[in-house]
Design a protein around this motif. Structure first.
Motif, PDB file in Angstrom:
ATOM      1  N   TRP A 230      -3.518   3.262 -10.393  1.00 20.07           N
ATOM      2  CA  TRP A 230      -3.825   4.662 -10.718  1.00 20.07           C
ATOM      3  C   TRP A 230      -5.291   4.811 -11.131  1.00 20.07           C
ATOM      4  CZ3 TRP A 230      -0.234   5.172  -7.876  1.00 20.07           C
ATOM      5  CH2 TRP A 230       1.113   4.940  -8.140  1.00 20.07           C
ATOM      6  N   GLN A 231      -5.814   3.844 -11.866  1.00 21.79           N
ATOM      7  CA  GLN A 231      -7.235   3.900 -12.224  1.00 21.79           C
ATOM      8  C   GLN A 231      -8.109   3.797 -10.980  1.00 21.79           C
ATOM      9  OE1 GLN A 231      -7.200   0.796 -15.300  1.00 21.79           O
ATOM     10  NE2 GLN A 231      -7.765   2.371 -16.787  1.00 21.79           N
ATOM     11  N   SER A 232      -7.726   2.966 -10.029  1.00 23.30           N
ATOM     12  CA  SER A 232      -8.518   2.815  -8.802  1.00 23.30           C
ATOM     13  C   SER A 232      -8.510   4.092  -7.973  1.00 23.30           C
ATOM     14  CB  SER A 232      -8.012   1.633  -7.966  1.00 23.30           C
ATOM     15  OG  SER A 232      -6.828   1.971  -7.256  1.00 23.30           O
ATOM     16  N   MET A 233      -7.524   4.955  -8.231  1.00 21.86           N
ATOM     17  CA  MET A 233      -7.421   6.221  -7.505  1.00 21.86           C
ATOM     18  C   MET A 233      -8.022   7.384  -8.294  1.00 21.86           C
ATOM     19  SD  MET A 233      -3.869   5.848  -5.469  1.00 21.86           S
ATOM     20  CE  MET A 233      -4.355   7.167  -4.366  1.00 21.86           C
TER      21      MET A 233
ATOM     22  N   GLY B 208       0.790  -1.227   0.000  1.00 25.63           N
ATOM     23  CA  GLY B 208       0.000   0.000   0.000  1.00 25.63           C
ATOM     24  C   GLY B 208       0.819   1.272   0.000  1.00 25.63           C
ATOM     25  N   ILE B 209       2.126   1.156  -0.146  1.00 22.80           N
ATOM     26  CA  ILE B 209       2.984   2.335  -0.086  1.00 22.80           C
ATOM     27  C   ILE B 209       2.792   3.217  -1.317  1.00 22.80           C
ATOM     28  CG2 ILE B 209       5.377   3.149   0.019  1.00 22.80           C
ATOM     29  CD1 ILE B 209       5.932   0.557   1.712  1.00 22.80           C
ATOM     30  N   ALA B 210       2.732   2.627  -2.503  1.00 19.99           N
ATOM     31  CA  ALA B 210       2.530   3.433  -3.715  1.00 19.99           C
ATOM     32  C   ALA B 210       1.192   4.170  -3.651  1.00 19.99           C
ATOM     33  CB  ALA B 210       2.609   2.564  -4.966  1.00 19.99           C
ATOM     34  N   ARG B 211       0.155   3.499  -3.185  1.00 22.30           N
ATOM     35  CA  ARG B 211      -1.156   4.141  -3.032  1.00 22.30           C
ATOM     36  C   ARG B 211      -1.063   5.323  -2.067  1.00 22.30           C
ATOM     37  NH1 ARG B 211      -6.364   2.983  -3.989  1.00 22.30           N
ATOM     38  NH2 ARG B 211      -5.899   0.884  -4.693  1.00 22.30           N
ATOM     39  N   ALA B 212      -0.369   5.131  -0.951  1.00 22.45           N
ATOM     40  CA  ALA B 212      -0.230   6.203   0.036  1.00 22.45           C
ATOM     41  C   ALA B 212       0.596   7.360  -0.527  1.00 22.45           C
ATOM     42  CB  ALA B 212       0.398   5.662   1.324  1.00 22.45           C
ATOM     43  N   LEU B 213       1.653   7.064  -1.282  1.00 21.18           N
ATOM     44  CA  LEU B 213       2.453   8.113  -1.898  1.00 21.18           C
ATOM     45  C   LEU B 213       1.613   8.917  -2.887  1.00 21.18           C
ATOM     46  CD1 LEU B 213       5.763   6.132  -2.521  1.00 21.18           C
ATOM     47  CD2 LEU B 213       5.509   8.085  -0.962  1.00 21.18           C
ATOM     48  N   CYS B 214       0.820   8.222  -3.684  1.00 21.42           N
ATOM     49  CA  CYS B 214      -0.032   8.909  -4.654  1.00 21.42           C
ATOM     50  C   CYS B 214      -1.065   9.775  -3.945  1.00 21.42           C
ATOM     51  CB  CYS B 214      -0.697   7.894  -5.573  1.00 21.42           C
ATOM     52  SG  CYS B 214      -1.720   8.656  -6.859  1.00 21.42           S
ATOM     53  N   ALA B 215      -1.718   9.230  -2.932  1.00 20.31           N
ATOM     54  CA  ALA B 215      -2.728   9.998  -2.187  1.00 20.31           C
ATOM     55  C   ALA B 215      -2.103  11.253  -1.586  1.00 20.31           C
ATOM     56  CB  ALA B 215      -3.354   9.128  -1.096  1.00 20.31           C
ATOM     57  N   TYR B 216      -0.905  11.126  -1.048  1.00 14.06           N
ATOM     58  CA  TYR B 216      -0.187  12.271  -0.491  1.00 14.06           C
ATOM     59  C   TYR B 216       0.046  13.322  -1.577  1.00 14.06           C
ATOM     60  CZ  TYR B 216       3.628  14.983   1.579  1.00 14.06           C
ATOM     61  OH  TYR B 216       4.428  16.007   2.035  1.00 14.06           O
ATOM     62  N   SER B 217       0.495  12.883  -2.750  1.00 18.02           N
ATOM     63  CA  SER B 217       0.799  13.841  -3.816  1.00 18.02           C
ATOM     64  C   SER B 217      -0.461  14.531  -4.319  1.00 18.02           C
ATOM     65  CB  SER B 217       1.532  13.166  -4.976  1.00 18.02           C
ATOM     66  OG  SER B 217       0.692  12.318  -5.717  1.00 18.02           O
ATOM     67  N   LEU B 218      -1.579  13.837  -4.367  1.00 18.68           N
ATOM     68  CA  LEU B 218      -2.829  14.465  -4.801  1.00 18.68           C
ATOM     69  C   LEU B 218      -3.208  15.603  -3.856  1.00 18.68           C
ATOM     70  CD1 LEU B 218      -4.892  11.284  -5.756  1.00 18.68           C
ATOM     71  CD2 LEU B 218      -3.838  12.930  -7.329  1.00 18.68           C
ATOM     72  N   LYS B 219      -3.090  15.339  -2.570  1.00 18.54           N
ATOM     73  CA  LYS B 219      -3.429  16.346  -1.563  1.00 18.54           C
ATOM     74  C   LYS B 219      -2.450  17.523  -1.606  1.00 18.54           C
ATOM     75  CE  LYS B 219      -2.504  15.527   2.907  1.00 18.54           C
ATOM     76  NZ  LYS B 219      -1.538  16.491   3.358  1.00 18.54           N
TER      77      LYS B 219
ATOM     78  N   MET C  29      -2.109   9.470 -18.489  1.00 16.56           N
ATOM     79  CA  MET C  29      -3.198   9.369 -17.525  1.00 16.56           C
ATOM     80  C   MET C  29      -3.406  10.722 -16.846  1.00 16.56           C
ATOM     81  SD  MET C  29      -2.452   5.541 -15.969  1.00 16.56           S
ATOM     82  CE  MET C  29      -4.125   5.260 -15.388  1.00 16.56           C
ATOM     83  N   TYR C  30      -4.646  10.968 -16.382  1.00 13.58           N
ATOM     84  CA  TYR C  30      -5.012  12.295 -15.897  1.00 13.58           C
ATOM     85  C   TYR C  30      -6.035  12.206 -14.771  1.00 13.58           C
ATOM     86  CZ  TYR C  30      -7.694  16.681 -16.023  1.00 13.58           C
ATOM     87  OH  TYR C  30      -8.361  17.836 -15.681  1.00 13.58           O
ATOM     88  N   GLN C  31      -5.919  13.149 -13.846  1.00 10.00           N
ATOM     89  CA  GLN C  31      -6.937  13.312 -12.814  1.00 10.00           C
ATOM     90  C   GLN C  31      -7.054  14.797 -12.452  1.00 10.00           C
ATOM     91  OE1 GLN C  31      -7.842  12.269  -8.183  1.00 10.00           O
ATOM     92  NE2 GLN C  31      -6.814  10.701  -9.366  1.00 10.00           N
TER      93      GLN C  31
END
Length: 172
Positions: free
Chosen positions: A140-143, A103-114, A168-170
């Protein structure tokens, strides 16, 4: 931001210059493997540091194991373009192979989004997600990221040959 993986408790925080040896220990094997990043496989440490370490409004950050301060993964975001495109961030993440699936990549991505939103960016664009990196594409799609386009045969994978790169884009 604190998180708990299956085996480790870790925090995500902005990186400091003192973190570089730990960041390099994560980056170097990923770069040398050449399967998920478009960097030259022979990128030296000095070049990697210049590319990875970002200043405001961008940021480099690390996932640090709470027990001993070991760096488990790292990420960065920065303006994707200059001038009229500077409101769109670009980001990248690398996690040590021994910490994959926690879950580290997910947490890193969530941090960067914020953090990217707080820095004034309006969206994040990934320019080059390797099509054969199906775990990352799924994550990334799940996020909330959408595949906008796939550039055919834009990445020469060292084992399977030419594969596409997703853009990819969000919106933030």
């Amino acid at each position: 931001m604190s998180a708990v993986s299956q085996e480790n408790s870790y925090d995500i925080r902005p990186a400091t210059d003192n973190d570089w040896p730990g960041i390099w220990s994560v980056l170097e094997p990923v770069i040398r493997e050449g399967e998920t990043f478009t960097w030259d496989r022979d990128t030296d440490e000095e070049t990697a540091k210049a590319k990875w370490m970002k200043e405001a409004p961008g940021q480099t950050f690390v996932a640090v194991r709470s027990a001993d301060g070991a760096i488990l993964g790292t990420g960065e975001f920065h303006a994707n373009q200059a001038g009229g495109g500077s409101h769109v961030a670009n980001a990248g993440y690398m996690v040590g192979a021994q910490h994959s699936g926690q879950g580290i990549a997910r947490a890193l991505c969530a941090y960067s989004l914020k953090e990217a939103k707080a820095a004034g960016f309006r969206s994040i664009q990934f320019n080059a997600v390797v099509e054969s990196n199906v775990r990352a594409v799924w994550l990334w799609q799940s996020m909330g990221f959408k595949i906008l386009a796939t550039v055919p045969e834009a990445f020469n994978h060292p084992e399977i040959g030419y594969v596409g790169l997703h853009v990819m884009y969000q919106k933030l």
